[in-house]
Design an enzyme around this catalytic site. Structure first.
Site, PDB file in Angstrom:
ATOM      1  N   CYS A  33      74.199  52.403  50.904  1.00 40.00           N
ATOM      2  CA  CYS A  33      75.380  52.285  50.014  1.00 40.00           C
ATOM      3  C   CYS A  33      76.558  51.634  50.722  1.00 40.00           C
ATOM      4  CB  CYS A  33      75.883  53.637  49.552  1.00 40.00           C
ATOM      5  SG  CYS A  33      74.647  54.696  48.926  1.00 40.00           S
ATOM      6  N   CYS A 103      82.677  55.438  45.021  1.00 44.67           N
ATOM      7  CA  CYS A 103      81.791  55.109  46.140  1.00 44.67           C
ATOM      8  C   CYS A 103      82.379  55.472  47.496  1.00 44.67           C
ATOM      9  CB  CYS A 103      81.396  53.638  46.086  1.00 44.67           C
ATOM     10  SG  CYS A 103      82.782  52.507  46.173  1.00 44.67           S
TER      11      CYS A 103
END
Lengths: 127, 386
Positions: A33, A103
């Site tokens: 990620c 995120c």
């Protein structure tokens, strides 16, 4: 794009590093990620977070939130630290761009993981 | 603060003062609509004709084969959408590559959603579309192949002549997005067998908001926009005369200076690449080692994230770009870096420095002076490094 506070914590991050004989260690995120937050805490006998350090891989928001959370909890009790949310960290930085809220705003989660780790260790030690 | 250093020329370039001077009268005194038959209208018409000849000359096309658009994106959309719509009775298959600019990739995917059949070709780790991969993808229903000339992120240059010839042999027409290459690399649409080509002005020191589509004589391509009969009915809408004039001049200058600029840029880029590789460990270059756009430097630094690198560089007045997730505006790093086979964690640490005509050796040295420290600082902070 970023607030002055975010840029300050990104350019001059507080409490970067590791703790010798940390009481608890927490890590969230993964390299796929693009964000990993690693937090180490040292807790004293009165359940106060005496010291806290972080290492973060990620964007400016990831680094700034990590830095901010360490400032927010240093000297606080575990109970107080557990109540800190990702949102509170973002607010303390005068906000984050919307896309970053999901995120890169995981520093409180990493802190909570470190507290959990400390609790588990304490349990094992007293058992 | 020291003089800013701009190394993001693949994003956009400043308008050359010579270009700007050429444009100025067309905003005020010479403001005519090129469709008008009066004095001012015909003055604007002549200005557009001149620009069209300048653009056509740069790629060895005939002026009638050039239409002006609002930029590269519109040209890509028209080439792909209009061509497929006009020819769908003869076949509904189109082919593109995995490293195209979104203006091509998203347009092709839009058609796929409408029922067209799309093949997205993989590339080699250096970013090359291989001839036999294209060959295998072609079939009788294939109408269009769209493969970019030079990649905007990693700079890889495709063998357009070969890819076009394979496409033709299978009965498909060949379109190329030359937004990054026109004016920087020699292009001869005839010798290379290009049927349609998209280009943009603001990548070559011309103004934003204008580009062109080359349509080879004999290719029937309806207008994408409906309205007036401008551009021989191929692009409705009043011509943006000052921008078109600027684009024409930018093409003329690009042609004049192409060889000398390419040589200078490659020298600087070489110095930059070598400097980065020798001073910063755990670093890899992305793209092709030799077949690359002059002045394009793309690297990946392990253990760090691209946006952080960009912001720290920016604090030193150095402007660059990255294909990391945070800068792509999505959760994934750039589709180009992933298509090269780079793992996510490596792609997140990407940095693109694209040099331009005004960069100097001192600029390169300044980057080499600060970049190793930035990477070291970020790595010291990174849990992947400790």
């Amino acid at each position: 794009m970023y607030s002055q506070k975010v840029m300050d914590h990104f350019m001059n991050p507080r409490n970067v590093g590791k703790i010798d004989l940390a009481s608890g260690v927490g890590e969230v995120g993964n390299p796929v990620c693009g964000d990993i937050m690693h937090i180490e805490i040292k807790v004293n006998d009165e359940d106060i977070i005496e010291d806290i350090k972080f290492n973060t891989f990620g964007c400016a928001a990831a680094i700034a939130t990590s830095s901010m959370v360490t400032e927010m909890v240093k000297g606080k009790t575990l109970e107080e630290a557990e109540r800190i949310t990702n949102r509170a960290v973002a607010e303390a930085l005068d906000g984050l761009p919307e896309v970053k809220m999901h995120c890169s705003n995981l520093a409180a989660d990493a802190l909570h993981e470190a507290i959990k780790d400390y609790m588990a260790k304490r349990e094992t030690a007293s058992a | 603060m020291t003089r800013p250093i701009y190394m993001d020329h693949s994003a956009t370039t400043p308008v050359d003062p010579e270009v700007f001077n050429e444009m100025i009268p067309y905003f005020t005194d010479r403001f005519g609509n090129a469709s008008s038959i009066h004095l001012y209208g015909q003055d604007a018409r002549r200005a557009i004709d001149k620009a069209r000849a300048q653009v056509a000359h740069l790629i060895n096309a005939a002026p009638q084969e050039i239409i002006f658009t609002s930029g590269g994106t519109e040209a890509d959309n028209q080439a792909i959408v209009s061509y497929m719509l006009a020819n769908q009775n003869k076949g509904n298959h189109l082919i593109t590559s995995a490293i195209e600019h979104h203006a091509v990739l998203e347009t092709c995917e839009h058609l796929a959603k409408q029922g067209f059949e799309l093949t997205v070709l993989p590339v080699t780790p250096e970013g090359m579309v291989e001839a036999d991969v294209l060959q295998k993808a072609l079939k009788p229903a294939s109408r269009l192949v769209s493969i970019m000339h030079a990649n905007n992120e990693v700079g890889t240059i495709q063998d357009i002549k070969e890819l076009a010839s394979i496409s033709h042999a299978a009965g498909a027409v060949f379109h190329t997005d030359a937004v990054q290459s026109m004016g920087k690399l020699p292009i001869d649409v005839k010798a290379m067998g290009i049927d349609m080509l998209s280009a943009s002005s603001h990548k070559i020191y011309g103004p934003k908001g204008v580009g062109c589509l080359f349509i080879r004589k004999g290719i029937r391509l309806p207008s994408l926009l409906h309205g007036g009969g401008q551009e021989r009915k191929l692009r409705a809408g009043t011509e943006n005369v000052p921008a078109i004039v600027g684009f024409g001049k930018a093409c003329e200058l690009a042609e004049q200076h192409m060889a000398e600029r390419a040589e200078k840029l490659e020298k600087l880029a070489h110095r930059l690449r070598e400097g980065i590789l020798t001073t910063i460990p755990n670093t890899r270059l992305t793209g092709h080692p030799s077949q690359r756009l002059p002045g394009s430097v793309s690297v990946c630094f392990q253990f760090v994230e691209g946006e952080s690198i960009l912001l720290m560089l920016d604090s030193f007045g150095i402007m660059a770009s990255s294909g990391s997730a945070c800068t792509s505006g999505s959760l994934d790093p750039s589709h180009v870096l992933l298509a090269l086979g780079l793992p996510h964690e490596i792609a997140h640490g990407s940095l693109r420095l694209t040099l331009g005509k005004d960069n100097t050796a001192e600029d390169v040295d300044k980057v080499l002076e600060v970049l190793p420290g930035i990477i070291a600082t970020l790595r010291k902070m990174s849990p992947l490094c400790n």
